[in-house]
Design an enzyme around this catalytic site. Structure first.
Site, PDB file in Angstrom:
ATOM      1  N   ARG A   1      -4.911  -2.722  14.645  1.00  0.00           N
ATOM      2  CA  ARG A   1      -4.006  -3.589  13.900  1.00  0.00           C
ATOM      3  C   ARG A   1      -2.890  -2.745  13.301  1.00  0.00           C
ATOM      4  O   ARG A   1      -3.130  -1.645  12.793  1.00  0.00           O
ATOM      5  CB  ARG A   1      -4.741  -4.324  12.767  1.00  0.00           C
TER       6      ARG A   1
ATOM      7  N   GLN B   1       3.803 -10.196  13.277  1.00  0.00           N
ATOM      8  CA  GLN B   1       3.987 -10.497  14.703  1.00  0.00           C
ATOM      9  C   GLN B   1       4.500 -11.925  14.845  1.00  0.00           C
ATOM     10  O   GLN B   1       3.842 -12.829  14.323  1.00  0.00           O
ATOM     11  CB  GLN B   1       2.668 -10.325  15.450  1.00  0.00           C
TER      12      GLN B   1
ATOM     13  N   HIS C   1       2.101  -7.259  21.551  1.00  0.00           N
ATOM     14  CA  HIS C   1       0.637  -7.377  21.458  1.00  0.00           C
ATOM     15  C   HIS C   1       0.102  -8.089  22.713  1.00  0.00           C
ATOM     16  O   HIS C   1       0.015  -9.306  22.759  1.00  0.00           O
ATOM     17  CB  HIS C   1       0.280  -8.178  20.205  1.00  0.00           C
TER      18      HIS C   1
ATOM     19  N   ASN D   1     -12.266  -9.535  25.199  1.00  0.00           N
ATOM     20  CA  ASN D   1     -11.154  -8.722  25.699  1.00  0.00           C
ATOM     21  C   ASN D   1     -11.302  -7.245  25.335  1.00  0.00           C
ATOM     22  O   ASN D   1     -10.334  -6.495  25.370  1.00  0.00           O
ATOM     23  CB  ASN D   1      -9.804  -9.288  25.225  1.00  0.00           C
TER      24      ASN D   1
HETATM   25  P1  NAD Z   1     -16.484  -4.214  17.006  1.00  0.00           P
HETATM   26  O1  NAD Z   1     -16.872  -5.161  15.930  1.00  0.00           O
HETATM   27  O2  NAD Z   1     -17.312  -4.139  18.225  1.00  0.00           O
HETATM   28  O3  NAD Z   1     -16.368  -2.726  16.425  1.00  0.00           O
HETATM   29  C1  NAD Z   1     -15.823  -2.408  15.202  1.00  0.00           C
HETATM   30  C2  NAD Z   1     -16.373  -1.048  14.792  1.00  0.00           C
HETATM   31  O4  NAD Z   1     -15.631  -0.590  13.665  1.00  0.00           O
HETATM   32  C3  NAD Z   1     -17.837  -1.080  14.372  1.00  0.00           C
HETATM   33  O5  NAD Z   1     -18.573  -0.117  15.103  1.00  0.00           O
HETATM   34  C4  NAD Z   1     -17.775  -0.711  12.888  1.00  0.00           C
HETATM   35  O6  NAD Z   1     -18.914   0.014  12.451  1.00  0.00           O
HETATM   36  C5  NAD Z   1     -16.517   0.126  12.848  1.00  0.00           C
HETATM   37  N1  NAD Z   1     -15.903   0.270  11.524  1.00  0.00           N
HETATM   38  C6  NAD Z   1     -15.707  -0.690  10.596  1.00  0.00           C
HETATM   39  N2  NAD Z   1     -15.100  -0.167   9.519  1.00  0.00           N
HETATM   40  C7  NAD Z   1     -14.878   1.135   9.789  1.00  0.00           C
HETATM   41  C8  NAD Z   1     -14.274   2.188   9.040  1.00  0.00           C
HETATM   42  N3  NAD Z   1     -13.787   1.977   7.823  1.00  0.00           N
HETATM   43  N4  NAD Z   1     -14.233   3.418   9.606  1.00  0.00           N
HETATM   44  C9  NAD Z   1     -14.745   3.639  10.828  1.00  0.00           C
HETATM   45  N5  NAD Z   1     -15.344   2.662  11.578  1.00  0.00           N
HETATM   46  C10 NAD Z   1     -15.391   1.427  11.053  1.00  0.00           C
HETATM   47  O7  NAD Z   1     -14.982  -4.605  17.355  1.00  0.00           O
HETATM   48  P2  NAD Z   1     -14.162  -4.298  18.691  1.00  0.00           P
HETATM   49  O8  NAD Z   1     -14.377  -5.386  19.664  1.00  0.00           O
HETATM   50  O9  NAD Z   1     -14.398  -2.905  19.085  1.00  0.00           O
HETATM   51  O10 NAD Z   1     -12.680  -4.479  18.115  1.00  0.00           O
HETATM   52  C11 NAD Z   1     -12.185  -3.602  17.114  1.00  0.00           C
HETATM   53  C12 NAD Z   1     -10.846  -4.103  16.607  1.00  0.00           C
HETATM   54  O11 NAD Z   1      -9.883  -4.020  17.638  1.00  0.00           O
HETATM   55  C13 NAD Z   1     -10.830  -5.574  16.175  1.00  0.00           C
HETATM   56  O12 NAD Z   1     -11.269  -5.736  14.852  1.00  0.00           O
HETATM   57  C14 NAD Z   1      -9.377  -5.944  16.334  1.00  0.00           C
HETATM   58  O13 NAD Z   1      -8.670  -5.699  15.141  1.00  0.00           O
HETATM   59  C15 NAD Z   1      -8.869  -5.003  17.417  1.00  0.00           C
HETATM   60  N6  NAD Z   1      -8.610  -5.715  18.688  1.00  0.00           N
HETATM   61  C16 NAD Z   1      -7.350  -5.643  19.210  1.00  0.00           C
HETATM   62  C17 NAD Z   1      -7.054  -6.298  20.393  1.00  0.00           C
HETATM   63  C18 NAD Z   1      -5.693  -6.201  21.022  1.00  0.00           C
HETATM   64  O14 NAD Z   1      -5.333  -7.066  21.843  1.00  0.00           O
HETATM   65  N7  NAD Z   1      -4.900  -5.194  20.703  1.00  0.00           N
HETATM   66  C19 NAD Z   1      -8.031  -7.062  21.042  1.00  0.00           C
HETATM   67  C20 NAD Z   1      -9.320  -7.065  20.517  1.00  0.00           C
HETATM   68  C21 NAD Z   1      -9.587  -6.408  19.313  1.00  0.00           C
END
Ligand code: NAD
Length: 383
Positions: free
Chosen positions: A284, A313, A332, A147
């Site tokens: 989050r 949530q 959400h 997603n």
């Molecule tokens: P991903 O694993 O592809 O990317 C995460 C990125 O965060 C990586 O590039 C990592 O290096 C970076 N990162 C980690 N710690 C960090 C920090 N302290 N400072 C800066 N960068 C940092 O994940 P994604 O698919 O891009 O998803 C990211 C987040 O989005 C998920 O962990 C989830 O919490 C959230 N998400 C929300 C929804 C929603 O419905 N709202 C859906 C999917 C994911």
């Protein structure tokens, strides 16, 4: 034979199935990095159906029945008397969605003595105590990329909703008509400095979608992007969140929730930002301090806050974000469009098929395995 407890959001108030707005969804063949979309042996649903609620059961009822497994599906997830907590002690598998998270705290995991697999139908497994999972050898897996584009689209929508003052203008279109009241807080995004925290799958998709808006794009990430990508999108890299936050007009948060990002947007960080900044958070809720966000909106330090992630949530009726000014919050929902559900339901099945067959789960789906962070977990939840 295994027992699976699946925690999903409640059915539509009007009943299940709903009358769908469209007859089909586009078929997506691969993700932007070339990785393949989920590829289970079969699916028992029609893409475009509502799968993420209790009656939808992620399209997996037949799969569990045919395998001779026990499946409990519930939305009753909070408190010691909840169905979730009652069914937990002999569960081998827990499946939950971040939209309606079954919080697998240390206390709950201690009750779940048989638990082997905590599966997130979606992305983001911070609702699971990952340290306990490592200590107990529990596998934590999620449907990575399923997603990400859905969330990136929602993010762009919410950036525009805030900067252009969409929500109040929409209200004026329904009830009254006063142009000056619509536009007194409306700006163009063009020319603004827009910063992305974490350029992972979602963050990169947001950057790509924003590039045509002729904004100045900034980002920070613990892993720097390649010089080619930085040059292609004309990106300004910041070594840390503090540097980015004070240099931009719009911040969009896309980092996973863990120690390093917990309550990152606190009063100190907010006061370092340009007056009238906007924050969009689809990562989050706990990456910010809710009371500090509400206070910054009231004082005018923030011009707007939008996003779809809250804590807990569902949030209580008196959560400060329900009534704070200049917000464009949604529940959400960004990652659970009908399009996204088809992918993460198929991804959930792919992971289950591997689990039951004892074959490897794709590394990109893994957060914890064999007592340590693994795959995407090792990359993205880095200390
Ligand atoms: P991903 O694993 O592809 O990317 C995460 C990125 O965060 C990586 O590039 C990592 O290096 C970076 N990162 C980690 N710690 C960090 C920090 N302290 N400072 C800066 N960068 C940092 O994940 P994604 O698919 O891009 O998803 C990211 C987040 O989005 C998920 O962990 C989830 O919490 C959230 N998400 C929300 C929804 C929603 O419905 N709202 C859906 C999917 C994911």
């Amino acid at each position: 034979m295994a027992k699976c407890v699946m925690v999903l959001y409640p059915d539509p108030i009007g009943g299940y199935p709903p009358k769908y707005a469209r007859d089909s969804i586009p078929a997506i063949r691969s993700y932007p990095d070339g990785s393949t979309v989920p590829s289970p042996s079969r699916i028992d649903f029609t893409p475009g159906e509502l799968l993420g609620c209790v009656s939808g059961a992620l399209g997996l009822r037949k799969f569990f029945d045919e395998g001779g497994h026990e499946l409990v599906v519930t939305s009753d997830k909070d408190g010691p008397d909840s169905v979730f907590e009652r069914e937990l002690p002999d569960a081998d598998i827990v499946i939950s969605q971040p939209f309606w998270p079954a919080y697998l705290t240390k206390e709950r995991m201690n009750k779940a003595r048989k638990l082997k697999l905590a599966l997130t139908a979606g992305i983001g497994s911070d609702h699971v105590d990952l340290e306990v999972a490592q200590g107990r050898g529990i596998t934590v897996a999620e449907a990575t990329y399923s997603n990400s584009i859905s969330v990136a689209e929602h993010t762009v929508m919410q950036i525009l909703a805030l900067v252009r003052n969409f929500v109040p203008s929409h209200r004026w279109a329904i009830d009254g008509w006063n142009i000056a009241d619509c536009v007194e807080r409306a700006y163009d995004l063009e020319g603004m400095d827009v910063g992305i925290i974490a350029a992972g799958r979602i963050g990169r998709a947001v950057l790509r979608r924003l590039a045509p808006f002729d904004v100045n794009l900034h980002y920070t990430d613990t892993h720097r992007l390649s010089p080619q990508v930085e040059a292609e999108l004309n990106l300004i890299f910041h070594p840390d969140v503090e540097s980015l936050a004070r240099s931009v007009d719009v911040v969009s948060i896309h980092s996973p929730l863990y120690e390093a990002t917990h309550r990152m947007f606190n009063e100190k960080m907010l006061s370092s930002m340009r007056r009238g900044s906007y924050i969009i958070n689809t990562a989050r809720g706990e990456e910010t301090v809710p009371e500090a966000i509400a206070a910054a909106l009231k004082s005018g330090q923030l011009a707007g806050y939008a996003g779809d992630v809250w804590y807990p949530q569902p949030p209580p009726p008196d959560h400060p974000w329900r009534t704070m000014p200049n917000n464009a919050m949604t529940p959400h929902v960004s990652g659970t469009t009908l399009s996204a559900q088809a992918r993460y339901a198929a991804g959930t099945r792919e992971i289950l098929e591997c689990f039951f067959a004892g074959t490897p789960i794709r590394p990109e789906y893994l957060i914890v395995e064999g007592g340590k962070l693994a795959g995407t977990g090792a990359y993205s939840y880095q200390k």
